[in-house]
Design a protein around this motif. Structure first.
Motif, PDB file in Angstrom:
ATOM      1  N   SER A   1     -12.563  -3.351 -12.248  1.00  0.00           N
ATOM      2  CA  SER A   1     -11.513  -3.218 -11.251  1.00  0.00           C
ATOM      3  C   SER A   1     -12.094  -3.049  -9.853  1.00  0.00           C
ATOM      4  O   SER A   1     -11.652  -3.701  -8.893  1.00  0.00           O
ATOM      5  CB  SER A   1     -10.621  -2.021 -11.592  1.00  0.00           C
ATOM      6  N   CYS A   2     -13.098  -2.174  -9.709  1.00  0.00           N
ATOM      7  CA  CYS A   2     -13.700  -1.953  -8.397  1.00  0.00           C
ATOM      8  C   CYS A   2     -14.532  -3.156  -7.960  1.00  0.00           C
ATOM      9  O   CYS A   2     -14.649  -3.433  -6.765  1.00  0.00           O
ATOM     10  CB  CYS A   2     -14.554  -0.684  -8.419  1.00  0.00           C
ATOM     11  N   ARG A   3     -15.088  -3.870  -8.917  1.00  0.00           N
ATOM     12  CA  ARG A   3     -15.824  -5.094  -8.590  1.00  0.00           C
ATOM     13  C   ARG A   3     -14.873  -6.146  -8.025  1.00  0.00           C
ATOM     14  O   ARG A   3     -15.196  -6.846  -7.053  1.00  0.00           O
ATOM     15  CB  ARG A   3     -16.526  -5.598  -9.855  1.00  0.00           C
ATOM     16  N   ARG A   4     -13.678  -6.276  -8.593  1.00  0.00           N
ATOM     17  CA  ARG A   4     -12.684  -7.225  -8.083  1.00  0.00           C
ATOM     18  C   ARG A   4     -12.156  -6.777  -6.722  1.00  0.00           C
ATOM     19  O   ARG A   4     -11.902  -7.602  -5.837  1.00  0.00           O
ATOM     20  CB  ARG A   4     -11.541  -7.369  -9.091  1.00  0.00           C
ATOM     21  N   ALA A   5     -11.983  -5.468  -6.554  1.00  0.00           N
ATOM     22  CA  ALA A   5     -11.530  -4.960  -5.258  1.00  0.00           C
ATOM     23  C   ALA A   5     -12.565  -5.239  -4.179  1.00  0.00           C
ATOM     24  O   ALA A   5     -12.218  -5.570  -3.035  1.00  0.00           O
ATOM     25  CB  ALA A   5     -11.247  -3.461  -5.356  1.00  0.00           C
ATOM     26  N   LEU A   6     -13.840  -5.108  -4.521  1.00  0.00           N
ATOM     27  CA  LEU A   6     -14.911  -5.416  -3.572  1.00  0.00           C
ATOM     28  C   LEU A   6     -14.855  -6.881  -3.157  1.00  0.00           C
ATOM     29  O   LEU A   6     -14.955  -7.210  -1.966  1.00  0.00           O
ATOM     30  CB  LEU A   6     -16.266  -5.089  -4.198  1.00  0.00           C
ATOM     31  N   ALA A   7     -14.681  -7.766  -4.126  1.00  0.00           N
ATOM     32  CA  ALA A   7     -14.598  -9.197  -3.820  1.00  0.00           C
ATOM     33  C   ALA A   7     -13.378  -9.500  -2.948  1.00  0.00           C
ATOM     34  O   ALA A   7     -13.451 -10.325  -2.024  1.00  0.00           O
ATOM     35  CB  ALA A   7     -14.542 -10.005  -5.120  1.00  0.00           C
ATOM     36  N   ALA A   8     -12.258  -8.829  -3.222  1.00  0.00           N
ATOM     37  CA  ALA A   8     -11.049  -9.052  -2.426  1.00  0.00           C
ATOM     38  C   ALA A   8     -11.238  -8.570  -0.992  1.00  0.00           C
ATOM     39  O   ALA A   8     -10.789  -9.231  -0.041  1.00  0.00           O
ATOM     40  CB  ALA A   8      -9.862  -8.337  -3.068  1.00  0.00           C
TER      41      ALA A   8
END
Length: 238
Positions: A44-51
């Motif tokens: 989840s935090c990895r996707r938030a970082l990419a976003a």
């Protein structure tokens, strides 16, 4: 005697290092989501970082329009017959834009040092730095300081969003609209501001109240005791 890593669970999985994930998990570190294999961030935090990285170029570009403050917002008096003063600059917007470049450049340098393929260094611009970090997000997420990286990039994104689209003030309900047949709620910005000065109270259906209607609404909200006290005061001053 062996010691247990407080960031791991019984399944020997490392917990996500982002403060955003820690807030979601509460005070108990074992409740945080486990990091992805070979990384320090959960999915989840990895996707938030990419976003955040994908949004930063547009936010940084849009924030340029907010660098110059309107004269009324800067509190500058209007002076006629004099040379116009330099336009006031928003220190908040200037700082947010500067911090974004500094943070991205710092993490891009660490990724360059960590990457074994020695990728070409990006230009020191937000679009180039954000694109570079987005392409090497797996390397960034695996850094020992990946949690700090995710938090700083999220902070930069949030700061720019506040410049581009500041949060609207909370609305204070005043009661039902006084227009015949309208039952919509009338409200005012909780902190006043330009909306109050320019248009006054407005109901959910779009009716803008005149000062007379505003007074009528205020009288409607008064209790019978309030009205009696007001009538008594009027008689005493008559």
């Amino acid at each position: 005697m062996t010691t247990t890593d407080p960031t791991t669970s019984g399944s020997d999985a490392r917990a996500c290092a982002s403060r955003r994930c820690r807030r979601a998990g509460g005070s108990d570190g074992l409740r945080r989501r486990p990091a992805l294999p070979g990384a320090r961030l959960c999915g989840s935090c990895r996707r938030a970082l990419a976003a955040d990285l994908a949004a930063l170029p547009g936010l940084h570009d849009d924030s340029e329009e907010h660098l110059i403050l309107p004269a009324r917002q800067a509190g500058l008096p209007r002076v006629t017959g004099h040379r116009p003063q330099a336009p006031p600059v928003s220190e908040e917007a200037l700082q947010a834009r500067h911090d974004t470049v500094v943070r991205l450049a710092f993490w891009a340098r660490l990724v360059l040092e960590e990457a074994g393929t020695a990728p070409k260094p990006p230009e020191r611009t937000v679009p180039a730095l954000a694109a570079f970090l987005g392409r090497h997000a797996d390397v960034l997420a695996a850094l020992p300081a990946a949690g700090t990286a995710a938090d700083e990039i999220a902070h930069a994104s949030t700061a720019l969003r506040r410049i581009v689209a500041p949060p609207r003030p909370a609305l204070v309900p005043l009661g039902r609209c006084v227009e015949p047949g309208c039952e919509a709620e009338v409200s005012l910005p909780g902190r006043g501001g330009d909306d109050l000065v320019l248009r006054g109270p407005m109901c959910g259906a779009g009716h803008v109240l005149t000062p007379r209607q505003w007074l009528l609404l205020n009288q409607r909200q008064q209790t019978p005791r309030d009205r009696r006290q007001r009538t008594s005061r009027d008689k005493e001053t008559a």
